[in-house]
Design an enzyme around this catalytic site. Structure first.
Site, PDB file in Angstrom:
ATOM      1  N   ARG A   1      51.058 -75.606  31.612  1.00 13.81           N
ATOM      2  CA  ARG A   1      50.542 -74.533  32.458  1.00 13.81           C
ATOM      3  C   ARG A   1      51.632 -73.970  33.355  1.00 13.81           C
ATOM      4  NH1 ARG A   1      47.452 -71.195  30.768  1.00 13.81           N
ATOM      5  NH2 ARG A   1      46.283 -72.243  29.166  1.00 13.81           N
TER       6      ARG A   1
ATOM      7  N   PRO B   1      49.933 -70.774  19.806  1.00 10.41           N
ATOM      8  CA  PRO B   1      50.117 -69.439  19.239  1.00 10.41           C
ATOM      9  C   PRO B   1      49.245 -68.412  19.956  1.00 10.41           C
ATOM     10  CG  PRO B   1      48.938 -70.845  17.690  1.00 10.41           C
ATOM     11  CD  PRO B   1      49.311 -71.690  18.857  1.00 10.41           C
ATOM     12  N   GLU B   2      49.815 -67.240  20.166  1.00  9.02           N
ATOM     13  CA  GLU B   2      49.095 -66.139  20.809  1.00  9.02           C
ATOM     14  C   GLU B   2      49.124 -64.949  19.852  1.00  9.02           C
ATOM     15  OE1 GLU B   2      50.424 -65.676  24.899  1.00  9.02           O
ATOM     16  OE2 GLU B   2      50.812 -67.828  25.049  1.00  9.02           O
TER      17      GLU B   2
ATOM     18  N   LYS C   1      42.753 -65.298  19.672  1.00  6.96           N
ATOM     19  CA  LYS C   1      43.592 -66.398  19.222  1.00  6.96           C
ATOM     20  C   LYS C   1      42.951 -67.182  18.081  1.00  6.96           C
ATOM     21  CE  LYS C   1      44.589 -67.112  23.761  1.00  6.96           C
ATOM     22  NZ  LYS C   1      44.953 -67.961  24.906  1.00  6.96           N
TER      23      LYS C   1
END
Ligand SMILES: [Zn+2]
Length: 278
Positions: free
Chosen positions: A261, A2-3, A62
């Site tokens: 990534r 989550p951002e 965050k």
């Protein structure tokens, strides 16, 4: 992972659903504390929280921070879900999701649960937020800075612009997914060096950061509703859209990297940069 947009909506939902509720009991699974739970008070989650009331709910970068109060000093539960953690609202009779590690039961039987597939996230119980790793050195929130401050903060960083955007010390709340979205909106190649960006490009980046995060928060709010354990991202333009047409020009979206990534971008709309791995 989550951002800012997801956590901002989680904060809004928790504000509606658990603000003012009193803690009845706390359960750590397995008993004694899974590796995600860190107790800086040394009083034990199960002992320290019951009898307190949720008095405030904040998001910072965050992190989600729940403030609990009783007669004594405030206690903070700082939740950093990292890549795999998520919160869930449930009733005691609701089936537990696999890898549920922490449950707060409020009087009235509402539960707040923490689920983490890979135990990468962390929950900190503390009376001093400054002691929480990564919290004290967070940069400002994206909506709290001006273009001039943004330029000033960029200056010390010399690396690839995507890497700069995802550093919490630069600006808080942006991770791998929304960095891809912001760079696409700004038409900047993710591997451009910060030192190569023109003044006009930095201005575009600043505007894209704000518009992308604000629009995403609105979309997440619509799709998530009260289901805070979900992570709606189908609306994204490039992130996790490898091979799909760019919404702006139709070029298939490129992919660099692997696993958690990955970087997605449009090589037509976001030209330049050193292309590694292609
Ligand atoms: Zn494109």
């Amino acid at each position: 992972m989550p951002e800012l947009p997801e956590l901002e909506v989680v904060r809004e939902v928790l504000q509606r659903r658990i603000l003012g509720l009193a803690v009845d009991s706390v359960q750590l699974i397995p008993p004694g504390g899974p590796i995600v739970a860190r107790d800086y008070t040394h009083r034990g989650f199960e002992q320290a929280l019951p009898g307190t009331t949720v008095s405030q709910i904040d998001r910072r970068g965050k992190f989600l921070v729940l403030t609990f109060r009783a007669d004594g000093p405030a206690l903070f539960l700082a939740v950093n879900p990292k890549l795999t953690g998520r919160l869930q609202l449930a009733a005691p009779s609701d089936k537990r999701l696999a890898r549920t590690h922490f449950i707060i039961t409020f009087t009235g039987r509402q539960q707040l649960r923490y689920v983490d597939q890979k135990q990468m996230g962390q929950l900190y119980l503390t009376d001093r937020l400054g002691s929480v790793p990564e919290y004290a050195d967070l940069g400002p929130e994206p909506f709290d800075i001006t273009l001039d401050m943004f330029r000033e903060r960029l200056r010390p960083f010399r690396g690839e612009i995507k890497g700069v955007l995802t550093r919490g010390q630069f600006v808080a709340g942006i991770g791998n997914a929304y960095a891809d979205e912001i760079l696409w909106a700004a038409r900047l190649h993710p591997y451009r060096k910060r030192t190569q960006l023109t003044s006009e490009e930095v201005e575009r980046l600043f505007a894209a950061m704000r518009s992308t995060l604000a629009e995403a928060t609105d979309k997440v709010r619509l799709e998530m509703q009260e289901n805070i354990h979900l992570k709606p991202r189908d609306f994204m333009a490039v992130h996790m859209k490898t091979g799909e047409p760019c919404p702006r020009c139709g070029t298939p979206i490129s992919l660099v990297g692997a696993n958690q990534r990955i970087t997605n971008f449009c090589r037509s709309c976001q030209p330049g940069g050193l292309i590694k791995g292609m």
